[in-house]
Scaffold this active site. Sequence first.
Site, PDB file in Angstrom:
ATOM      1  N   CYS A   1       4.832 -10.110 -65.245  1.00 18.88           N
ATOM      2  CA  CYS A   1       3.573  -9.677 -65.855  1.00 18.88           C
ATOM      3  C   CYS A   1       2.514 -10.305 -64.972  1.00 18.88           C
ATOM      4  O   CYS A   1       2.802 -11.162 -64.150  1.00 18.88           O
ATOM      5  CB  CYS A   1       3.402 -10.232 -67.261  1.00 18.88           C
ATOM      6  SG  CYS A   1       4.547  -9.560 -68.459  1.00 18.88           S
TER       7      CYS A   1
ATOM      8  N   ARG B   1       2.835  -6.089 -60.618  1.00 19.38           N
ATOM      9  CA  ARG B   1       3.689  -6.966 -61.426  1.00 19.38           C
ATOM     10  C   ARG B   1       4.037  -6.347 -62.775  1.00 19.38           C
ATOM     11  O   ARG B   1       4.816  -6.905 -63.544  1.00 19.38           O
ATOM     12  CB  ARG B   1       2.992  -8.313 -61.673  1.00 19.38           C
ATOM     13  CG  ARG B   1       2.710  -9.105 -60.413  1.00 19.38           C
ATOM     14  CD  ARG B   1       2.150 -10.462 -60.764  1.00 19.38           C
ATOM     15  NE  ARG B   1       3.103 -11.249 -61.509  1.00 19.38           N
ATOM     16  CZ  ARG B   1       4.058 -11.990 -60.964  1.00 19.38           C
ATOM     17  NH1 ARG B   1       4.178 -12.060 -59.663  1.00 19.38           N
ATOM     18  NH2 ARG B   1       4.899 -12.661 -61.711  1.00 19.38           N
TER      19      ARG B   1
ATOM     20  N   TRP C   1       4.534  -6.197 -68.292  1.00 21.74           N
ATOM     21  CA  TRP C   1       5.797  -5.530 -67.983  1.00 21.74           C
ATOM     22  C   TRP C   1       6.735  -5.972 -69.100  1.00 21.74           C
ATOM     23  O   TRP C   1       7.215  -7.092 -69.111  1.00 21.74           O
ATOM     24  CB  TRP C   1       6.301  -5.971 -66.608  1.00 21.74           C
ATOM     25  CG  TRP C   1       7.620  -5.369 -66.237  1.00 21.74           C
ATOM     26  CD1 TRP C   1       8.836  -5.981 -66.247  1.00 21.74           C
ATOM     27  CD2 TRP C   1       7.854  -4.041 -65.781  1.00 21.74           C
ATOM     28  NE1 TRP C   1       9.800  -5.104 -65.834  1.00 21.74           N
ATOM     29  CE2 TRP C   1       9.237  -3.911 -65.538  1.00 21.74           C
ATOM     30  CE3 TRP C   1       7.028  -2.941 -65.560  1.00 21.74           C
ATOM     31  CZ2 TRP C   1       9.808  -2.727 -65.081  1.00 21.74           C
ATOM     32  CZ3 TRP C   1       7.601  -1.766 -65.103  1.00 21.74           C
ATOM     33  CH2 TRP C   1       8.968  -1.670 -64.871  1.00 21.74           C
TER      34      TRP C   1
ATOM     35  N   ASN D   1       3.240 -14.985 -68.948  1.00 24.49           N
ATOM     36  CA  ASN D   1       4.217 -14.290 -68.120  1.00 24.49           C
ATOM     37  C   ASN D   1       5.504 -15.098 -68.199  1.00 24.49           C
ATOM     38  O   ASN D   1       5.471 -16.307 -68.007  1.00 24.49           O
ATOM     39  CB  ASN D   1       3.700 -14.229 -66.672  1.00 24.49           C
ATOM     40  CG  ASN D   1       4.778 -13.806 -65.703  1.00 24.49           C
ATOM     41  OD1 ASN D   1       5.675 -13.055 -66.058  1.00 24.49           O
ATOM     42  ND2 ASN D   1       4.683 -14.282 -64.468  1.00 24.49           N
ATOM     43  N   GLY D   2       6.629 -14.437 -68.516  1.00 26.05           N
ATOM     44  CA  GLY D   2       7.903 -15.153 -68.593  1.00 26.05           C
ATOM     45  C   GLY D   2       8.581 -14.913 -69.926  1.00 26.05           C
ATOM     46  O   GLY D   2       8.249 -13.958 -70.635  1.00 26.05           O
TER      47      GLY D   2
ATOM     48  N   GLU E   1      24.631   7.252 -51.292  1.00 28.15           N
ATOM     49  CA  GLU E   1      23.380   6.538 -51.550  1.00 28.15           C
ATOM     50  C   GLU E   1      22.695   6.165 -50.219  1.00 28.15           C
ATOM     51  O   GLU E   1      21.478   6.286 -50.085  1.00 28.15           O
ATOM     52  CB  GLU E   1      23.663   5.303 -52.425  1.00 28.15           C
ATOM     53  CG  GLU E   1      22.485   4.408 -52.707  1.00 28.15           C
ATOM     54  CD  GLU E   1      21.276   5.081 -53.363  1.00 28.15           C
ATOM     55  OE1 GLU E   1      21.354   6.245 -53.785  1.00 28.15           O
ATOM     56  OE2 GLU E   1      20.219   4.427 -53.398  1.00 28.15           O
TER      57      GLU E   1
ATOM     58  N   LYS F   1      18.995   7.478 -49.084  1.00 27.30           N
ATOM     59  CA  LYS F   1      17.919   6.558 -48.673  1.00 27.30           C
ATOM     60  C   LYS F   1      17.344   6.998 -47.338  1.00 27.30           C
ATOM     61  O   LYS F   1      16.140   7.047 -47.156  1.00 27.30           O
ATOM     62  CB  LYS F   1      18.432   5.109 -48.518  1.00 27.30           C
ATOM     63  CG  LYS F   1      18.681   4.315 -49.761  1.00 27.30           C
ATOM     64  CD  LYS F   1      17.466   3.921 -50.546  1.00 27.30           C
ATOM     65  CE  LYS F   1      17.072   4.960 -51.536  1.00 27.30           C
ATOM     66  NZ  LYS F   1      17.723   5.062 -52.800  1.00 27.30           N
TER      67      LYS F   1
ATOM     68  N   GLU G   1      15.388  10.476 -47.501  1.00 23.30           N
ATOM     69  CA  GLU G   1      14.136  10.526 -48.270  1.00 23.30           C
ATOM     70  C   GLU G   1      12.982   9.801 -47.603  1.00 23.30           C
ATOM     71  O   GLU G   1      11.838  10.190 -47.773  1.00 23.30           O
ATOM     72  CB  GLU G   1      14.335  10.035 -49.717  1.00 23.30           C
ATOM     73  CG  GLU G   1      14.654   8.567 -49.882  1.00 23.30           C
ATOM     74  CD  GLU G   1      14.742   8.164 -51.357  1.00 23.30           C
ATOM     75  OE1 GLU G   1      15.576   7.319 -51.678  1.00 23.30           O
ATOM     76  OE2 GLU G   1      13.978   8.687 -52.177  1.00 23.30           O
TER      77      GLU G   1
ATOM     78  N   HIS H   1      38.271  19.262 -43.631  1.00 26.84           N
ATOM     79  CA  HIS H   1      38.407  20.552 -44.317  1.00 26.84           C
ATOM     80  C   HIS H   1      37.167  21.420 -44.113  1.00 26.84           C
ATOM     81  O   HIS H   1      36.838  22.238 -44.965  1.00 26.84           O
ATOM     82  CB  HIS H   1      38.697  20.324 -45.804  1.00 26.84           C
ATOM     83  CG  HIS H   1      39.990  19.594 -46.014  1.00 26.84           C
ATOM     84  ND1 HIS H   1      41.226  20.193 -45.847  1.00 26.84           N
ATOM     85  CD2 HIS H   1      40.248  18.295 -46.300  1.00 26.84           C
ATOM     86  CE1 HIS H   1      42.179  19.301 -46.050  1.00 26.84           C
ATOM     87  NE2 HIS H   1      41.611  18.134 -46.325  1.00 26.84           N
TER      88      HIS H   1
ATOM     89  N   LYS I   1       7.493   8.724 -57.750  1.00 33.06           N
ATOM     90  CA  LYS I   1       8.335   7.665 -58.298  1.00 33.06           C
ATOM     91  C   LYS I   1       8.961   8.076 -59.624  1.00 33.06           C
ATOM     92  O   LYS I   1      10.090   7.745 -59.917  1.00 33.06           O
ATOM     93  CB  LYS I   1       7.488   6.390 -58.476  1.00 33.06           C
ATOM     94  CG  LYS I   1       8.280   5.179 -58.895  1.00 33.06           C
ATOM     95  CD  LYS I   1       9.251   4.740 -57.809  1.00 33.06           C
ATOM     96  CE  LYS I   1      10.198   3.659 -58.250  1.00 33.06           C
ATOM     97  NZ  LYS I   1      11.404   3.600 -57.422  1.00 33.06           N
TER      98      LYS I   1
HETATM   99  C1  F6R Z   1      15.785   7.746 -54.760  1.00 31.44           C
HETATM  100  C2  F6R Z   1      15.202   7.741 -56.080  1.00 31.44           C
HETATM  101  C3  F6R Z   1      15.448   8.895 -56.975  1.00 31.44           C
HETATM  102  C4  F6R Z   1      15.597   8.414 -58.426  1.00 31.44           C
HETATM  103  C5  F6R Z   1      15.685   9.623 -59.370  1.00 31.44           C
HETATM  104  C6  F6R Z   1      15.884   9.201 -60.796  1.00 31.44           C
HETATM  105  O1  F6R Z   1      15.492   6.591 -54.042  1.00 31.44           O
HETATM  106  O2  F6R Z   1      14.506   6.817 -56.440  1.00 31.44           O
HETATM  107  O3  F6R Z   1      16.552   9.624 -56.572  1.00 31.44           O
HETATM  108  O4  F6R Z   1      16.749   7.643 -58.511  1.00 31.44           O
HETATM  109  O5  F6R Z   1      14.512  10.380 -59.273  1.00 31.44           O
HETATM  110  O6  F6R Z   1      14.828   8.415 -61.239  1.00 31.44           O
HETATM  111  P1  F6R Z   1      14.993   7.484 -62.498  1.00 31.44           P
HETATM  112  O7  F6R Z   1      15.996   6.454 -62.158  1.00 31.44           O
HETATM  113  O8  F6R Z   1      13.621   6.917 -62.726  1.00 31.44           O
HETATM  114  O9  F6R Z   1      15.448   8.351 -63.628  1.00 31.44           O
END
Ligand code: F6R
Length: 609
Positions: free
Chosen positions: A2, A27, A74, A100-101, A482, A486, A489, A505, A604
Amino acid sequence: MCGIVGYVGSKNAKEKIISGLKSLEYRGYDSAGIAIPINGSVDVRKCVGGIDNLEKIIDDINYDGAVGIGHTRWATHGAPSVINAHPHINASGDIAVVHNGIIENYTEIKEWLVDSYGIEFKSETDTEVIAHLIGVYYDGDLHEAVNRAVKKMRGAYAIAAIAANEPDKIVAVRKDAPLVAGLGKGFNFVASDIPAVLKYVREIYLIENNETLVITKDDVKIFDKDGKTVKRDVFHVTWDVDAAEKGGYEHFMIKEIHEQPDGIKDTLNKRVDKDGNIMLDDIKLTAEDVAGFNRVYIVACGTAYHAGLIGKYTIEKFAGIPVEVDVASEFRYRDPFVDDKTLFIAISQSGETLDTLAALREAKSKGARILSVVNVVGSSVARESDDVFYTWAGPEISVASTKAYTTQLACMYLLSLYIGKLNGHISDNYYNEIIDALRDIPEKVQEILDRKSVVEKLANTFYKKEKIFFVGRGTDTVASKEGSLKLKEISYINSFAIAAGELKHGTIALIDEETLLFALATQDRLFEKMVSNVEEIKARGARVIAIAKEGNEQIAEKSDEVIFIPQAIDEVMPLLAIVPLQLFAYYVSKNRGCNVDKPKNLAKSVTVE
Ligand code: F6R
């Protein structure tokens, strides 16, 4: 996580606190609040959401002063709501506190306050006990009351408190949560972190554990735990606000990659006691419930889906229940076999991903038990679930998910072991072996991070490649997926991942001299087979970087490069194998001049279908 800001000066406390809170939104940002002593009482304003929302409820000219405290939250104890937002006040409303904590013994203190003083609690937070504790000890001296309150508290905290009767000061305390004082001329600050004060001051006191501060406009006094005055050297900040928010790292992504040892440690240590027993407070599954499940569905998107794929391995292996894993956008359009004998697990960092939420609602309507693994407390997925397993990774700012993924994995391990214990599928010896291996993971992730220059050099060499593929077997197939996600993207390189045995195949037709291929070989029982796959790939002219456990030299002879990672049992390798791939994606993106933290076309939190 936080953010706290306190200001003591002659005027405009509101403006200074808002500015500080805006710099601390990294935070946490689920709710916010501010308290200013005005006309003999403490005026508290709070809201759900970020600092923009807070600004809207404090814009009247009568709301300002020379002193105040603010908070961006948070959530940990209690969902994000106006009532749970900080500052919290005591029963008579003349003391306000931001925190915070976590106060570990807050239930005990709460019972004591209720029994001894008849105090009525309004929020679900642990913080409210601090306000009431200070309140019951307050006798005209805030410093003394805070000292007495702190003696009763256990846990990790940074606290700032004000009292209506002493409108010229803030008293603050630090124990295992960050706190700094910002030194101005005729005004001073206290804050969780340096970015909050950098717009106004560059001279800082870095506060140590168990120190108390008394801040007035002309002075910042520091006291140790015995009440003795402490002399502290002034720290002069030379970096800018942007760098400070990122804790000195160039991007949030690399900062968050480095937060993984602590994130995993927090997820494990707070749930596993010294004897290896797993305690999941927010999960009410009983042995009877578990005996009633005939299948598990794990549903998620993107990176969280990959955590679900590992969950399939762990639940099937440790708990012996068949698991299906689905991407959320597919799940609800294919009439899945879900009923009241289904355990449905949703995994989501944000807890707001619309596809995941819609899948959850579909499963719920068919009678499934809904358990979610979520990072954001009080998010929609969490609220609509029967049981919630919080990842506690702290806010993840970089669009590319890293620390959320490894903490999701840690949760999947614990959940699988927990269910395996409840249904008696896992033997005590095997259970203890996995717990021991998990406990060593944070240190091993740190070892990989300490050697990150190896990965950085490879990224510097190969960043111009336009085809980078990933293969593996068993759980390494998931780490491959994964790692590939990474990379694509944040660097926009054409990349796919496939089970190594499946390559021949069809997909092997794509491999040529221009290809760079990551061969993940961290699974001892599949190692020989991976070595053969590497030979097939090399025969087509591709460059191969292997990821292998330390000591597996055989693969070094067959591939062009090897990234060695620490030894651990096969079962827990997914927590390690992904880390060099996160680092590789990061350094490639940086080399290519891409916007690492905010890649094009992505958001995000994906709240549309
Ligand atoms: C990739 C990434 C996305 C999320 C996906 C689900 O780095 O961040 O693939 O994993 O959009 O998002 P959440 O986890 O917020 O449901």
